[in-house]
Write an enzyme that holds these catalytic residues in place. Structure first.
Site, short mmCIF file in Angstrom:
data_model
loop_
_atom_site.label_atom_id
_atom_site.label_comp_id
_atom_site.label_asym_id
_atom_site.label_seq_id
_atom_site.Cartn_x
_atom_site.Cartn_y
_atom_site.Cartn_z
N SER A 288 0.85 -1.18 0.00
CA SER A 288 0.00 0.00 0.00
C SER A 288 0.88 1.23 0.00
O SER A 288 2.09 1.15 0.19
CB SER A 288 -0.91 0.00 1.23
OG SER A 288 -0.15 0.23 2.39
N LYS A 289 0.25 2.34 -0.22
CA LYS A 289 1.00 3.60 -0.37
C LYS A 289 1.97 3.87 0.77
O LYS A 289 3.01 4.49 0.59
CB LYS A 289 0.01 4.77 -0.42
CG LYS A 289 -0.88 4.76 -1.62
CD LYS A 289 -1.74 6.00 -1.62
CE LYS A 289 -3.01 5.81 -2.44
NZ LYS A 289 -2.82 5.01 -3.64
N ARG A 290 1.58 3.41 1.93
CA ARG A 290 2.40 3.70 3.09
C ARG A 290 3.68 2.87 3.15
O ARG A 290 4.60 3.20 3.89
CB ARG A 290 1.59 3.42 4.37
CG ARG A 290 0.44 4.38 4.60
CD ARG A 290 0.98 5.77 4.87
NE ARG A 290 -0.06 6.70 5.32
CZ ARG A 290 -0.52 6.75 6.55
NH1 ARG A 290 -0.06 5.91 7.46
NH2 ARG A 290 -1.42 7.64 6.89
N ASP A 291 3.72 1.79 2.37
CA ASP A 291 4.86 0.88 2.50
C ASP A 291 6.11 1.41 1.84
O ASP A 291 6.06 2.13 0.85
CB ASP A 291 4.50 -0.49 1.90
CG ASP A 291 3.42 -1.18 2.70
OD1 ASP A 291 3.55 -1.20 3.94
OD2 ASP A 291 2.45 -1.67 2.11
#
Length: 518
Positions: A288-291
């Site tokens: 996900s974008k946070r990774d």
RNA sequence: GCCCCCAUCGUCUAGCGGCUAGGACGUAGGAUUCUCAUUCCUAAAACCGGGGUUCGAUUCCCCGUGGGGGUGCCA
């Protein structure tokens, strides 16, 4: 043929050679089977999973004179008859996720492999954030990766507009069709689609037959009047003549909703191909974008090479089946096909991407490399005062040591300052054996009488000469010299190091080192 | 909960009934008598489990288990 007048779809296996029995199932003359080497390509060029209807019979009845089947598959006439149209339909979120990038890549590859059309469609319904900035990130990322689109924003095309926010007329028209056919009804202010309840069978180009039954009517227009994803997605695919929907596996379960809609509009659904997801490097779940490492713009900013990123992404879920890994994109386009895509999810591994990047980095043109290097070092501002020519020499020298540009600053520190640290660990290791101080003095004496520092061969001759004279290995000289001029025991080859630093720096640094340690 | 997809070394993968289960990243040794993050060589490292089918299953089928996804008036 069965009673319905249709030939059952033969089971080709996955990109394997066509079996004679399948051949016969298609009602093709057995003699053609002798050209078996050509048929898989021809069939795949047409469509690996399309229903084989009686169009096939007439197709093969056509006479192409002396054309071989091989040429037929790639002929202009054939391409026109079977024009592939694929689309990448991102929602501009302000990030270009690596999973989205790979979906775009596979669509693009398929279009290029088939001489088809790659469409970019922006799904910007109910957007509230800074759309123009979000679009810029997306376009930049696509262009950086080399994923040029034939139709879409800034490219035009006859099936526009390519922003969903500008397609209200289509949605209204298609909405009316469903209402008129009594396939939609209003409830609690929203418009619901009336499902058929029939099992939905999709012939996925990657997964084969998948069956799922939609069980509940679902919303297609919100109570505020705006259409939802499932609806606009299908409407646009119909209106834009999409032939193949290549998307992430996270959409597989939604596909039954989509086929319901296609059928409600009286349209044969396109071929679906659900590609596996990219899982995060560590821990469970999809990326996900946070990774870490999830964003394309991140690699762009860090100076990765787009061809390396693209090459790596191709290998995540697809392979050429013959152990090749580093491949030019033209070659990948040549052999890419849908059934060759894996079904299982793949875990992202930046180390392997770095490895590929290193391989590409060593072979790019010096000017291109230098441009990336300058950008990386400008950020650190470490060498701002240095002579531009000297900077270039340093960057070129260090190229062999790095796997990606973001590692470059870690190698260049001592080139740009006289105030570099002597690593304690390296000093202990090197000063602890032999006679390093003596060797440094001998080296200084040897270069005293005009050695050309621009000549690595001459420098090497000095060292090997000294080693021979004193009966020791060249390492006895090399290690102390490296330590004295760079403060460390790792770095580029010594002769190049000395050449780039130049006589003045080398002599001064060794003298200073001797003063401190002698 | 229900539905769908998937399952070979730590990771990415080749394999489509009979193989010493191959390659790559990473890891560990060694070599190149210049380090090293380059190059080369070598090594360790995998068919999730149980039933079938078969003369024979990593491969085909079923059931588990595990992983992933979906199940929004998000896309």
């Amino acid at each position: 043929m069965d009673a319905g007048g249709k030939i059952k779809r033969p089971s080709f296996g996955r990109a394997g050679p066509m079996q004679l029995e399948n051949f016969q199932t298609l009602g093709l003359p057995e003699s053609l089977h002798r050209k078996t080497g050509l048929f898989p390509r021809l069939l795949q060029a047409i469509d690996p999973v399309a229903d084989i209807d009686d169009g096939w019979g007439s197709f093969f009845d056509m006479r192409f004179g002396a054309h071989t089947l091989d040429r037929l598959a790639t002929s202009a006439a054939f391409q026109v008859m079977n024009k592939v149209r694929v689309r990448f339909a991102p929602s501009p979120t302000g990030f270009f996720h690596i999973g989205s990038a790979r979906t775009a890549l596979f669509n693009w590859l398929y279009a290029r492999a088939r001489g088809g059309v790659f469409i970019l469609r922006i799904e910007d319904t109910d957007r509230t954030r800074n759309t123009s900035e979000a679009l810029r990130v997306l376009f930049d990322g696509m262009r950086w990766l080399g994923l040029d689109w034939d139709e879409g924003p800034e490219a035009g095309g006859g099936a526009g507009p390519y922003f969903q926010s500008q397609r209200d007329d289509f949605y209204r028209d298609y909405r009316e069709k469903l209402v008129a056919a009594d396939r939609a009804y209003e409830k609690e202010g929203a418009l619901f689609f009336r499902i058929s309840g029939e099992p939905q069978v999709i012939e996925d180009a990657i997964r084969g037959r998948v069956e799922r039954t939609e069980e509940k009517d679902f919303v297609i227009f919100r109570s505020d009047g705006s259409p939802v994803f499932h609806f606009v997605n299908v409407v646009d695919d119909i209106a834009m003549g999409i032939t193949h929907v290549i998307r992430g596996e996270d959409h597989l379960s939604n596909t039954s909703k989509h086929t319901e809609l296609f059928k409600a509009f009286g349209v044969e659904p396109p071929t679906f191909a659900h590609i596996p997801l990219i899982l995060k490097q560590n821990g469970p779940g999809k990326m996900s974008k946070r990774d870490e490492g999830a964003l394309i713009e991140d690699y762009q900013r860090r100076g990765f090479l787009p061809e390396a990123v693209v090459n790596y992404l191709c290998l995540l879920g697809w392979s050429p089946k013959d152990d090749r890994e580093k491949m030019p994109i033209e070659e990948i386009i040549r052999i890419f096909d849908l059934p060759g895509i894996n079904r299982n999810n793949a875990r992202f591994d930046e180390r392997k991407m770095r490895f590929l990047n290193a391989a590409y980095l060593q072979e790019i043109a010096p000017d291109r490399y230098l441009e990336l290097a300058r950008a990386a070092l400008d950020a650190t501002n470490e060498d701002s005062a240095a002579d531009p020519r000297y900077r270039e020499e340093v960057f070129l020298l260090c190229r062999e040591k790095i796997r990606a540009i973001d590692e470059l600053p870690g190698f260049t520190g001592y080139f740009f300052t006289e105030d570099f640290p002597i690593e304690e660990k390296a000093a202990r290791k090197i000063l602890g054996k032999g006679e390093p101080i003596t060797r440094l003095r001998q080296f200084l004496a040897a270069i005293g009488d005009g050695v050309d520092f621009s000549d690595e061969v001459a420098l090497e001759a000095i060292i090997t000469g000294l080693a021979g004279t004193h009966g020791v290995s060249t390492g006895e000289f090399i290690h102390p010299i490296r330590l004295a001029v760079s403060g460390t025991n790792v770095g580029p080859g010594l002769y190049g190091l000395l050449r780039v630093l130049g006589r003045d720096r080398v002599v001064a640094r060794i003298e200073r080192f001797l003063a401190a340690h002698g």
